[in-house]
Design a protein around this motif. Structure first.
Motif, short mmCIF file in Angstrom:
data_model
loop_
_atom_site.label_atom_id
_atom_site.label_comp_id
_atom_site.label_asym_id
_atom_site.label_seq_id
_atom_site.Cartn_x
_atom_site.Cartn_y
_atom_site.Cartn_z
N ARG A 6 -30.23 27.93 58.46
CA ARG A 6 -29.99 27.45 57.09
C ARG A 6 -31.31 27.18 56.36
O ARG A 6 -31.49 27.58 55.21
N GLN A 16 -25.80 33.04 51.79
CA GLN A 16 -25.23 33.41 53.07
C GLN A 16 -24.78 34.87 53.03
O GLN A 16 -24.95 35.60 54.01
N ARG A 27 -20.49 36.89 55.74
CA ARG A 27 -20.93 35.58 55.25
C ARG A 27 -20.37 34.48 56.15
O ARG A 27 -21.03 33.49 56.46
N GLN A 28 -19.13 34.67 56.60
CA GLN A 28 -18.48 33.68 57.46
C GLN A 28 -19.23 33.52 58.79
O GLN A 28 -19.33 32.41 59.32
N ASN A 31 -22.30 31.45 58.10
CA ASN A 31 -21.88 30.06 57.94
C ASN A 31 -21.59 29.42 59.28
O ASN A 31 -22.03 28.29 59.55
N GLU A 34 -24.84 28.70 61.10
CA GLU A 34 -25.52 27.55 60.48
C GLU A 34 -24.86 26.23 60.84
O GLU A 34 -25.54 25.22 61.03
N GLN A 35 -23.53 26.23 60.92
CA GLN A 35 -22.79 25.01 61.23
C GLN A 35 -22.79 24.67 62.72
O GLN A 35 -22.31 23.62 63.11
#
Length: 65
Positions: A6, A16, A27-28, A31, A34-35
């Motif tokens: 991130r 993203q 993109r998912q 994400n 990053e999470q």
């Protein structure tokens, strides 16, 4: 596994979606990485590291380190 994706993405001013496109993932997926909900495969981790011009170890950190 903690990671710096991130922060690195933000430093380059990438969304993203843009990073996902550059890496060949959704993109998912960006994400989720990053999470911390998804640990990338070794080939993807290497693509991420090469994209940012860093070693894999500079981006991804084991939880116990």
């Amino acid at each position: 596994m903690r990671n710096e994706v991130r922060q690195l993405r933000a430093l380059q001013g990438l969304s993203q979606q843009a990073l996902g496109t550059a890496l060949g993932v959704s993109r998912q997926t960006v994400n989720a990485i990053e999470q911390g909900r998804y640990d990338p495969s070794l080939p993807l981790a290497i693509r991420i590291a090469r994209h940012f011009g860093l070693a894999v170890e500079e981006i991804f950190h084991a939880d116990d380190a």
